[in-house]
Motif scaffolding. Structure first.
Motif, mmCIF file in Angstrom:
data_model
loop_
_atom_site.group_PDB
_atom_site.id
_atom_site.type_symbol
_atom_site.label_atom_id
_atom_site.label_comp_id
_atom_site.label_asym_id
_atom_site.label_seq_id
_atom_site.Cartn_x
_atom_site.Cartn_y
_atom_site.Cartn_z
ATOM 1 N N THR A 136 -24.600 5.703 0.653
ATOM 2 C CA THR A 136 -25.527 7.062 0.523
ATOM 3 C C THR A 136 -24.979 7.870 -0.833
ATOM 4 N N GLY A 137 -23.620 7.714 -0.858
ATOM 5 C CA GLY A 137 -23.212 8.619 -2.049
ATOM 6 C C GLY A 137 -22.500 7.812 -3.041
ATOM 7 N N GLY A 138 -22.297 6.442 -3.128
ATOM 8 C CA GLY A 138 -21.564 6.070 -4.007
ATOM 9 C C GLY A 138 -19.994 6.222 -4.185
ATOM 10 N N GLU A 139 -19.449 5.712 -5.346
ATOM 11 C CA GLU A 139 -18.006 5.868 -5.537
ATOM 12 C C GLU A 139 -17.669 7.524 -5.369
ATOM 13 N N GLN A 140 -18.546 8.327 -5.902
ATOM 14 C CA GLN A 140 -18.270 9.706 -5.879
ATOM 15 C C GLN A 140 -18.013 10.343 -4.111
ATOM 16 N N ALA A 141 -18.882 9.797 -3.269
ATOM 17 C CA ALA A 141 -18.668 10.343 -2.031
ATOM 18 C C ALA A 141 -17.382 9.461 -1.401
ATOM 19 N N LEU A 142 -17.002 8.207 -2.089
ATOM 20 C CA LEU A 142 -16.042 7.691 -1.381
ATOM 21 C C LEU A 142 -14.541 8.345 -1.923
ATOM 22 N N GLY A 143 -14.798 8.865 -3.240
ATOM 23 C CA GLY A 143 -13.686 9.399 -3.600
ATOM 24 C C GLY A 143 -13.411 11.051 -2.976
ATOM 25 N N GLU A 144 -14.301 11.543 -2.306
ATOM 26 C CA GLU A 144 -14.195 12.729 -1.608
ATOM 27 C C GLU A 144 -13.249 12.491 -0.229
ATOM 28 N N PHE A 145 -13.146 11.398 0.221
ATOM 29 C CA PHE A 145 -12.315 11.477 1.278
ATOM 30 C C PHE A 145 -10.644 11.827 1.129
ATOM 31 N N ARG A 146 -10.115 12.432 1.691
ATOM 32 C CA ARG A 146 -8.763 12.888 1.625
ATOM 33 C C ARG A 146 -7.885 12.760 2.890
ATOM 34 N N LEU A 147 -6.494 12.745 2.749
ATOM 35 C CA LEU A 147 -5.754 12.861 3.955
ATOM 36 C C LEU A 147 -5.762 14.061 4.771
ATOM 37 N N ARG A 148 -6.289 13.890 5.788
ATOM 38 C CA ARG A 148 -6.525 15.053 6.748
ATOM 39 C C ARG A 148 -5.532 15.107 7.801
ATOM 40 N N LEU A 149 -4.896 16.148 7.968
ATOM 41 C CA LEU A 149 -3.987 16.434 9.044
ATOM 42 C C LEU A 149 -4.441 16.549 10.338
ATOM 43 N N GLY A 150 -4.195 15.563 11.323
ATOM 44 C CA GLY A 150 -4.719 15.486 12.688
ATOM 45 C C GLY A 150 -5.486 14.421 12.779
ATOM 46 N N ARG A 151 -5.848 13.593 11.537
ATOM 47 C CA ARG A 151 -6.778 12.332 11.519
ATOM 48 C C ARG A 151 -5.840 11.249 10.956
ATOM 49 N N PRO A 152 -5.642 10.251 12.123
ATOM 50 C CA PRO A 152 -4.335 9.145 11.662
ATOM 51 C C PRO A 152 -4.863 8.316 10.603
ATOM 52 N N LEU A 153 -3.992 7.614 9.764
ATOM 53 C CA LEU A 153 -4.357 6.874 8.787
ATOM 54 C C LEU A 153 -3.759 5.364 9.061
ATOM 55 N N ARG A 154 -4.365 4.350 8.923
ATOM 56 C CA ARG A 154 -4.046 3.112 9.051
ATOM 57 C C ARG A 154 -2.506 2.872 8.513
ATOM 58 N N PRO A 155 -1.747 1.995 9.241
ATOM 59 C CA PRO A 155 -0.404 1.930 8.916
ATOM 60 C C PRO A 155 -0.249 0.881 7.723
ATOM 61 N N MET A 156 0.772 1.264 6.810
ATOM 62 C CA MET A 156 1.050 0.052 5.798
ATOM 63 C C MET A 156 1.844 -0.931 6.581
ATOM 64 N N LEU A 157 1.594 -2.175 6.261
ATOM 65 C CA LEU A 157 2.221 -3.404 7.104
ATOM 66 C C LEU A 157 3.191 -4.044 6.017
ATOM 67 N N ALA A 158 4.028 -5.040 6.720
ATOM 68 C CA ALA A 158 5.019 -5.795 5.969
ATOM 69 C C ALA A 158 4.846 -7.273 5.883
ATOM 70 N N SER A 159 5.334 -8.133 5.091
ATOM 71 C CA SER A 159 5.251 -9.338 5.021
ATOM 72 C C SER A 159 6.701 -9.960 5.105
ATOM 73 N N PRO A 160 6.632 -10.945 5.800
ATOM 74 C CA PRO A 160 8.195 -11.699 6.114
ATOM 75 C C PRO A 160 8.588 -12.151 4.667
ATOM 76 N N ALA A 161 10.014 -12.329 4.558
ATOM 77 C CA ALA A 161 10.556 -12.864 3.647
ATOM 78 C C ALA A 161 11.497 -13.944 4.301
ATOM 79 N N GLU A 162 11.738 -15.086 3.434
ATOM 80 C CA GLU A 162 12.541 -16.057 4.158
ATOM 81 C C GLU A 162 14.191 -15.726 4.233
#
Length: 505
Positions: free
Chosen positions: A168-194
Motif C-alpha cells: 500500500t505504501g511502497g518503500e516509503q511506508a517500509l522506511g517508516e518502521f522504527r524500533l519501538r519500546l515494548g515491541r520485540p525484535l527478532r533476534p540476531m542469530l549466529a553460524s557455527p565455526a569449525e
C-alpha cells in the motif's frame, strides 16, 4: 479472494522446489489480494493464522466430523473473521463454543479447503513458503528492494503487517518502521565455526565472549515499565520478577538489551537448561525463591532515546558496558589470547565462545557470519518426526527417535537419522507421554508425530547415505536435551547437516 485461491497457491508451492517459482506464485497472489484480506493471505501461506494460535488442538479438529461443501465459496476474509472469533473465546463452555464455531466453518469448506485448514491450525502446513521466500515475494509484488522488506519485518516482527505496508505504501511506508519500546525484535542469530582459529581469521577486529548454556532473552524498559521476551518473542514478564526488578535498577531511562539468562548452582556453575526453561512457564512465588535467574547481557539496541541497530558492534558494546555493570557477559574486545577465553568459558561449565565482528550491525532474524559460535562439541537442533517403541529395560517407552533437518525451501523436515542414546529414564518417561500427545499416526513399531518438537543432538559429523531422503546420515548421534525455547522454523537445515560431512564434502 476465495480461500480456494490460497489453497491452489499452496498446492503449487508444495509441488515445486524452485525458489523462483515459489516467489512468482506468492507475488501473483499478493497482488490479487485486497487490502483487507492481504494480511490473512500472507499469514496463511507462511503456515499460521493471522491471530497466531487460536486455542484449539489436533483432537478437536479431528473430531469435528463436518461434511465438506461441494463447491468453493468461502472468502479469505470470512475465514479470518471466524478464526478471530474462535481465538477470542474463553471462560466456561468455551471449548464447546470453539468446536461449534469450527464445525460451522469447516462445513462451508470443500474437502481440499478442509485439509488446508486442518494443517494450518495444527501447524502442519509445510508448502515451502518460509519467511525468507515470503519476504522476497512481498518485495517482488510491491516492486521494492528486498532489504527494505527485511528491515521492516525485523522492526515490525510480523510479515502480514510488513506486506500490507509494502503493497500500500511502497518503500516509503517500509522506511517508516522504527524500533519501538515494548515491541520485540527478532533476534540476531549466529553460524557455527569449525574452530576458534577459523572464526578469528574470518574477521578483523573482534569481540570474543562466553557462549552460555542459557535461554535467550530480550528486555525493553521505558521508565519503570519493563517487558521481557523469549527468543520466539513470547512475553514472559510475569514469570521473571527478579529480572524485571534488576532492569528497573539499571542507570538509564530507556533501554533494549539482548542477552541470556540462566539458573546457577551455589558455586556459580550453570544448572541444566531445562531448569532455566521451567521458570518461563511458571510465575509461582515459591519457585521464584527457589530458582533465581541470573541475566548476562551481550548487546544493546537502544539506550536513552538513541536507536543503535545500525551502529557497529563496537559502539553498541560501549553503550552496553555503560549500563549493565556486573551483568555484562564475560568476554574481551580484541583479546590478545582468545584461546584463554575459550578455556575459561569451558572451565566454568559453558558451551564455548562467540566471535563477533566489531564492524557488524545488528541483523535481526538473520543467521549470517558476523557472529560465529565456537563449541568443542558439535551439535545440531533437529525436529522430532517420530519414535520407535523400546526393547528390554525400555519396553513400554518410546525410545529410538526419528530426526529431521529443516528444508530451507519450506518443505517438510528431511529425515537424517535416528538415535536412542543420551536419554535418561526421566526423559524417556516425558518423551513417551509428550510424543503421544502430538501423534499423527502409528504402526506396530513406531509412533509418528507432528513436527513440533526440537531436540539438540550431539554428533560426530555426518556421512553420505542413500538410506535417508537428504542423502546424508548422522554419525554417533546422541540426545543432549529438548529445546522448548525453539520452534521447528529455528531448527538447523539439511545444508547444515551436509556441512558436517566427513572430509568436507
Amino acid at each position: 479472494m476465495l480461500l480456494a485461491d490460497v489453497v491452489f497457491a499452496s498446492a503449487a508451492l508444495a509441488a515445486t522446489r524452485s525458489r523462483k517459482a515459489k516467489i512468482a506464485t506468492l507475488a501473483e497472489l499478493i497482488n490479487r489480494a485486497g487490502e483487507d484480506e492481504l494480511p490473512a493471505v500472507v499469514a496463511f501461506l507462511t503456515g499460521q493464522p493471522s491471530q497466531g494460535r487460536i486455542g484449539t488442538g489436533w483432537r478437536t479438529l479431528a473430531d469435528l466430523g463436518a461434511a465438506p461443501a461441494a463447491e468453493p465459496g468461502l472468502a479469505v476474509a470470512e475465514v479470518d473473521a471466524a478464526l478471530g472469533e474462535v481465538a477470542g473465546l474463553s471462560g466456561s463452555g468455551s471449548a464447546k463454543r470453539r468446536a461449534e464455531a469450527l464445525h460451522a466453518l469447516f462445513a462451508r469448506a470443500t474437502a481440499d479447503e478442509q485439509r488446508f485448514l486442518f494443517r494450518l491450525l495444527t501447524g502442519e502446513l509445510r508448502q515451502g513458503a518460509l519467511e525468507g521466500v515470503m519476504v522476497d515475494a512481498i518485495a517482488a509484488a510491491a516492486e521494492v528492494p528486498g532489504e527494505a522488506v527485511r528491515r521492516a519485518f525485523m522492526l515490525s516482527g510480523r510479515l502480514p503487517v510488513t506486506a500490507l505496508a509494502a503493497v500500500t505504501g511502497g518503500e516509503q511506508a517500509l522506511g517508516e518502521f522504527r524500533l519501538r519500546l515494548g515491541r520485540p525484535l527478532r533476534p540476531m542469530l549466529a553460524s557455527p565455526a569449525e574452530s576458534l582459529d577459523e572464526a578469528l581469521r574470518e574477521h578483523g577486529s573482534v569481540l570474543v565472549e562466553y557462549k552460555m548454556d542459557g535461554a535467550r532473552i530480550q528486555v525493553h524498559r521505558q521508565g519503570d515499565e519493563v517487558h521481557v521476551y523469549t527468543r520466539t518473542l513470547r512475553e514472559i514478564t510475569a514469570n521473571v520478577a527478579e529480572l524485571v526488578r534488576l532492569v528497573r535498577e539499571l542507570p538509564c531511562e530507556s533501554v533494549v538489551l539482548d542477552g541470556e539468562t540462566l539458573a546457577l548452582t551455589d558455586d556459580g556453575r550453570p544448572r541444566p537448561f531445562q531448569e532455566t526453561m521451567s521458570r518461563f512457564g511458571s510465575s509461582r512465588e515459591e519457585q521464584v525463591r527457589e530458582l533465581l535467574l541470573r541475566p548476562y547481557f551481550f548487546d544493546c539496541l537502544h539506550l536513552d532515546g538513541v536507536d543503535l541497530l545500525d551502529a557497529p558492534l563496537r559502539e553498541r558494546n560501549a553503550a552496553l558496558r555503560s549500563v549493565v555493570g556486573e551483568h555484562l557477559i564475560p568476554g574481551e574486545v580484541e583479546p590478545e589470547d582468545a584461546s584463554a577465553i575459550l578455556d575459561a568459558a569451558l572451565d566454568a561449565g559453558h558451551e564455548g565462545v562467540m566471535v563477533k565482528s566489531l564492524d557488524s550491525v545488528y541483523a535481526a532474524g538473520r543467521r549470517g557470519r558476523a557472529w560465529l559460535k565456537v563449541k568443542p562439541v558439535h551439535t545440531l537442533d533437529l525436529v522430532v518426526l517420530g519414535a520407535e517403541w523400546g526393547h528390554g529395560r525400555r519396553t513400554g517407552y518410546l525410545s529410538n527417535l526419528h530426526l529431521g533437518a529443516r528444508d530451507p525451501d519450506g518443505g517438510p523436515p528431511i529425515m537424517v537419522g535416528k538415535t536412542f542414546k543420551g536419554l535418561t529414564d526421566e526423559l524417556l518417561a516425558w518423551q513417551t507421554k509428550r510424543l503421544q500427545e502430538i501423534e499423527a499416526r502409528r504402526d506396530d513399531w513406531t509412533v509418528y508425530v507432528r513436527p513440533e518438537l526440537v531436540v539438540e543432538i550431539e554428533l560426530d559429523g555426518a556421512q553420505v547415505s542413500p538410506r535417508y531422503p537428504g542423502g546424508v546420515a548422522l554419525r554417533f548421534a546422541r540426545v543432549v536435551r529438548y529445546r522448548p525455547d525453539k520452534e521447528p522454523a529455528d531448527a538447523d537445515t539439511i545444508d547444515a547437516v551436509r556441512a558436517t560431512l566427513k572430509g568436507g564434502a
